[in-house]
Design a protein around this motif. Structure first.
Motif, PDB file in Angstrom:
ATOM      1  N   SER A  59       0.819  -1.202   0.000  1.00 11.32           N
ATOM      2  CA  SER A  59       0.000   0.000   0.000  1.00 11.32           C
ATOM      3  C   SER A  59       0.862   1.265   0.000  1.00 11.32           C
ATOM      4  CB  SER A  59      -0.931  -0.020   1.213  1.00 11.32           C
ATOM      5  OG  SER A  59      -1.654   1.164   1.309  1.00 11.32           O
ATOM      6  N   ALA A  60       1.887   1.287   0.838  1.00  7.06           N
ATOM      7  CA  ALA A  60       2.771   2.456   0.913  1.00  7.06           C
ATOM      8  C   ALA A  60       3.525   2.657  -0.397  1.00  7.06           C
ATOM      9  CB  ALA A  60       3.759   2.289   2.068  1.00  7.06           C
ATOM     10  N   LYS A  61       4.007   1.572  -0.965  1.00  4.12           N
ATOM     11  CA  LYS A  61       4.742   1.666  -2.230  1.00  4.12           C
ATOM     12  C   LYS A  61       3.828   2.179  -3.335  1.00  4.12           C
ATOM     13  CE  LYS A  61       7.988  -0.803  -5.103  1.00  4.12           C
ATOM     14  NZ  LYS A  61       8.865  -1.947  -5.225  1.00  4.12           N
ATOM     15  N   SER A  62       2.585   1.724  -3.358  1.00  7.45           N
ATOM     16  CA  SER A  62       1.610   2.179  -4.340  1.00  7.45           C
ATOM     17  C   SER A  62       1.295   3.663  -4.161  1.00  7.45           C
ATOM     18  CB  SER A  62       0.338   1.344  -4.222  1.00  7.45           C
ATOM     19  OG  SER A  62      -0.649   1.831  -5.085  1.00  7.45           O
ATOM     20  N   PHE A  63       1.100   4.077  -2.917  1.00  2.00           N
ATOM     21  CA  PHE A  63       0.827   5.481  -2.601  1.00  2.00           C
ATOM     22  C   PHE A  63       1.937   6.377  -3.137  1.00  2.00           C
ATOM     23  CE2 PHE A  63       1.608   9.095   0.213  1.00  2.00           C
ATOM     24  CZ  PHE A  63       0.377   9.728   0.213  1.00  2.00           C
ATOM     25  N   LEU A  64       3.178   5.989  -2.886  1.00  3.34           N
ATOM     26  CA  LEU A  64       4.314   6.791  -3.328  1.00  3.34           C
ATOM     27  C   LEU A  64       4.525   6.697  -4.835  1.00  3.34           C
ATOM     28  CD1 LEU A  64       6.482   5.971  -0.253  1.00  3.34           C
ATOM     29  CD2 LEU A  64       5.720   8.262  -0.899  1.00  3.34           C
ATOM     30  N   SER A  65       4.261   5.540  -5.400  1.00  2.00           N
ATOM     31  CA  SER A  65       4.368   5.364  -6.844  1.00  2.00           C
ATOM     32  C   SER A  65       3.401   6.291  -7.575  1.00  2.00           C
ATOM     33  CB  SER A  65       4.102   3.910  -7.217  1.00  2.00           C
ATOM     34  OG  SER A  65       4.187   3.727  -8.595  1.00  2.00           O
ATOM     35  N   ASP A  66       2.205   6.456  -7.016  1.00  2.00           N
ATOM     36  CA  ASP A  66       1.224   7.371  -7.600  1.00  2.00           C
ATOM     37  C   ASP A  66       1.726   8.815  -7.601  1.00  2.00           C
ATOM     38  OD1 ASP A  66      -0.481   5.239  -7.988  1.00  2.00           O
ATOM     39  OD2 ASP A  66      -1.777   5.712  -6.269  1.00  2.00           O
ATOM     40  N   ARG A  67       2.694   9.108  -6.777  1.00  2.00           N
ATOM     41  CA  ARG A  67       3.295  10.443  -6.703  1.00  2.00           C
ATOM     42  C   ARG A  67       4.615  10.505  -7.462  1.00  2.00           C
ATOM     43  NH1 ARG A  67      -0.325   9.500  -3.461  1.00  2.00           N
ATOM     44  NH2 ARG A  67      -1.518  11.036  -2.329  1.00  2.00           N
ATOM     45  N   GLY A  68       4.892   9.464  -8.244  1.00  2.00           N
ATOM     46  CA  GLY A  68       6.089   9.443  -9.074  1.00  2.00           C
ATOM     47  C   GLY A  68       7.358   9.056  -8.347  1.00  2.00           C
ATOM     48  N   ILE A  69       7.213   8.375  -7.211  1.00  2.00           N
ATOM     49  CA  ILE A  69       8.381   8.004  -6.405  1.00  2.00           C
ATOM     50  C   ILE A  69       8.550   6.490  -6.402  1.00  2.00           C
ATOM     51  CG2 ILE A  69       9.363   8.005  -4.083  1.00  2.00           C
ATOM     52  CD1 ILE A  69       7.749  10.637  -3.649  1.00  2.00           C
ATOM     53  N   ASN A  70       9.726   6.054  -6.818  1.00  2.00           N
ATOM     54  CA  ASN A  70      10.064   4.644  -6.788  1.00  2.00           C
ATOM     55  C   ASN A  70      10.705   4.342  -5.437  1.00  2.00           C
ATOM     56  OD1 ASN A  70      10.436   2.013  -7.655  1.00  2.00           O
ATOM     57  ND2 ASN A  70      12.428   2.460  -8.573  1.00  2.00           N
ATOM     58  N   ALA A  71      10.229   3.292  -4.786  1.00  2.00           N
ATOM     59  CA  ALA A  71      10.760   2.961  -3.461  1.00  2.00           C
ATOM     60  C   ALA A  71      11.064   1.476  -3.363  1.00  2.00           C
ATOM     61  CB  ALA A  71       9.749   3.344  -2.383  1.00  2.00           C
ATOM     62  N   GLU A  72      12.082   1.184  -2.592  1.00  2.00           N
ATOM     63  CA  GLU A  72      12.422  -0.193  -2.242  1.00  2.00           C
ATOM     64  C   GLU A  72      11.709  -0.500  -0.928  1.00  2.00           C
ATOM     65  OE1 GLU A  72      16.355  -2.520  -0.537  1.00  2.00           O
ATOM     66  OE2 GLU A  72      16.641  -0.738  -1.768  1.00  2.00           O
ATOM     67  N   THR A  73      11.250  -1.737  -0.766  1.00  2.00           N
ATOM     68  CA  THR A  73      10.604  -2.108   0.490  1.00  2.00           C
ATOM     69  C   THR A  73      11.403  -3.210   1.184  1.00  2.00           C
ATOM     70  OG1 THR A  73       9.148  -3.718  -0.588  1.00  2.00           O
ATOM     71  CG2 THR A  73       8.279  -1.489  -0.283  1.00  2.00           C
ATOM     72  N   ILE A  74      11.399  -3.133   2.507  1.00  2.00           N
ATOM     73  CA  ILE A  74      12.071  -4.136   3.320  1.00  2.00           C
ATOM     74  C   ILE A  74      11.128  -4.543   4.443  1.00  2.00           C
ATOM     75  CG2 ILE A  74      13.992  -4.636   4.889  1.00  2.00           C
ATOM     76  CD1 ILE A  74      15.646  -2.563   3.396  1.00  2.00           C
ATOM     77  N   GLU A  75      11.001  -5.841   4.631  1.00  2.00           N
ATOM     78  CA  GLU A  75      10.235  -6.387   5.750  1.00  2.00           C
ATOM     79  C   GLU A  75      11.210  -7.166   6.624  1.00  2.00           C
ATOM     80  OE1 GLU A  75       6.973  -9.905   6.471  1.00  2.00           O
ATOM     81  OE2 GLU A  75       6.793  -8.702   4.658  1.00  2.00           O
ATOM     82  N   LYS A  76      11.231  -6.841   7.905  1.00  2.00           N
ATOM     83  CA  LYS A  76      12.124  -7.518   8.846  1.00  2.00           C
ATOM     84  C   LYS A  76      11.322  -7.955  10.061  1.00  2.00           C
ATOM     85  CE  LYS A  76      16.431  -6.544   7.230  1.00  2.00           C
ATOM     86  NZ  LYS A  76      17.655  -7.278   7.309  1.00  2.00           N
ATOM     87  N   GLU A  77      11.897  -8.838  10.823  1.00  2.00           N
ATOM     88  CA  GLU A  77      11.283  -9.304  12.055  1.00  2.00           C
ATOM     89  C   GLU A  77      12.195  -8.959  13.220  1.00  2.00           C
ATOM     90  OE1 GLU A  77      10.376 -13.620  13.956  1.00  2.00           O
ATOM     91  OE2 GLU A  77       9.583 -13.283  11.937  1.00  2.00           O
ATOM     92  N   GLY A  78      11.597  -8.515  14.320  1.00  2.00           N
ATOM     93  CA  GLY A  78      12.381  -8.203  15.500  1.00  2.00           C
ATOM     94  C   GLY A  78      11.749  -7.109  16.324  1.00  2.00           C
ATOM     95  N   MET A  79      12.564  -6.492  17.151  1.00  2.00           N
ATOM     96  CA  MET A  79      12.120  -5.380  17.985  1.00  2.00           C
ATOM     97  C   MET A  79      12.269  -4.103  17.157  1.00  2.00           C
ATOM     98  SD  MET A  79      11.114  -6.846  20.688  1.00  2.00           S
ATOM     99  CE  MET A  79      10.862  -5.467  21.767  1.00  2.00           C
ATOM    100  N   PRO A  80      11.174  -3.395  16.873  1.00  2.00           N
ATOM    101  CA  PRO A  80      11.202  -2.269  15.938  1.00  2.00           C
ATOM    102  C   PRO A  80      12.322  -1.245  16.130  1.00  2.00           C
ATOM    103  CG  PRO A  80       8.956  -2.809  16.423  1.00  2.00           C
ATOM    104  CD  PRO A  80       9.814  -3.661  17.336  1.00  2.00           C
ATOM    105  N   PRO A  81      12.578  -0.731  17.328  1.00  2.00           N
ATOM    106  CA  PRO A  81      13.617   0.304  17.414  1.00  2.00           C
ATOM    107  C   PRO A  81      14.993  -0.190  16.965  1.00  2.00           C
ATOM    108  CG  PRO A  81      12.517   0.015  19.547  1.00  2.00           C
ATOM    109  CD  PRO A  81      11.968  -1.006  18.620  1.00  2.00           C
ATOM    110  N   PHE A  82      15.318  -1.417  17.337  1.00  2.00           N
ATOM    111  CA  PHE A  82      16.631  -1.957  16.990  1.00  2.00           C
ATOM    112  C   PHE A  82      16.716  -2.295  15.507  1.00  2.00           C
ATOM    113  CE2 PHE A  82      15.814  -3.076  21.469  1.00  2.00           C
ATOM    114  CZ  PHE A  82      16.766  -2.250  22.043  1.00  2.00           C
ATOM    115  N   VAL A  83      15.646  -2.849  14.954  1.00  2.00           N
ATOM    116  CA  VAL A  83      15.630  -3.189  13.526  1.00  2.00           C
ATOM    117  C   VAL A  83      15.719  -1.922  12.681  1.00  2.00           C
ATOM    118  CG1 VAL A  83      14.283  -4.211  11.659  1.00  2.00           C
ATOM    119  CG2 VAL A  83      14.393  -5.353  13.882  1.00  2.00           C
ATOM    120  N   ILE A  84      14.956  -0.897  13.047  1.00  2.00           N
ATOM    121  CA  ILE A  84      14.978   0.363  12.287  1.00  2.00           C
ATOM    122  C   ILE A  84      16.393   0.938  12.254  1.00  2.00           C
ATOM    123  CG2 ILE A  84      14.198   2.773  12.293  1.00  2.00           C
ATOM    124  CD1 ILE A  84      11.491   1.651  13.488  1.00  2.00           C
TER     125      ILE A  84
END
Length: 130
Positions: A59-84
């Motif tokens: 959904s986020a990639k589509s939203f940004l694509s509609d605004r002409g922005i190409n984005a890479e997506t990453i999905e990770k597992e873990g504790m959010p602050p440390f993973v980010i």
């Protein structure tokens, strides 16, 4: 100035609001954009589903694509602050952007806030969008 921007997202309204800010930043700085979402784990196991995270990233990639922005997506597992922060370091991010509800930033529970932990651990500046 910001060659690589890491946009950390979750299912909150604030993350959706931050998407507009990210779109503007990427366009202004002609930045590479990486969208990250974390499947949170705890002692009890997975706290959010991988399907939910995959749908969110699409959904986020589509939203940004509609605004002409190409984005890479990453999905990770873990504790959010440390993973980010780990991902920001791995991709040499110049900026982390994330939404925040604004709760607990000045209260006793601030140490439990993902946003506060990211601010304290990040290898680069953090832009918090309310």
């Amino acid at each position: 100035m910001f060659q690589t921007i890491l946009f950390a997202i979750d299912i909150t309204r604030e993350a959706r609001s931050a998407a507009e800010v990210v779109a503007d930043l990427v366009k202004i700085h002609n930045s590479k954009l990486v969208i990250l979402s974390v499947v949170e784990t705890s002692a009890e196991g997975v706290m959010s589903s991988t399907e939910q995270v995959a749908k969110l990233l699409t959904s986020a990639k589509s939203f940004l694509s509609d605004r002409g922005i190409n984005a890479e997506t990453i999905e990770k597992e873990g504790m959010p602050p440390f993973v980010i922060c780990d991902v920001a370091d791995e991709i040499n991010a110049d900026l982390i952007v994330m939404g925040c509800r604004g709760l607990g930033l000045v209260e006793d529970s601030a140490s439990d806030s993902v946003t506060i932990r990211v601010i304290n651990l990040a290898p680069c500046p953090v832009l918090v969008v309310p």
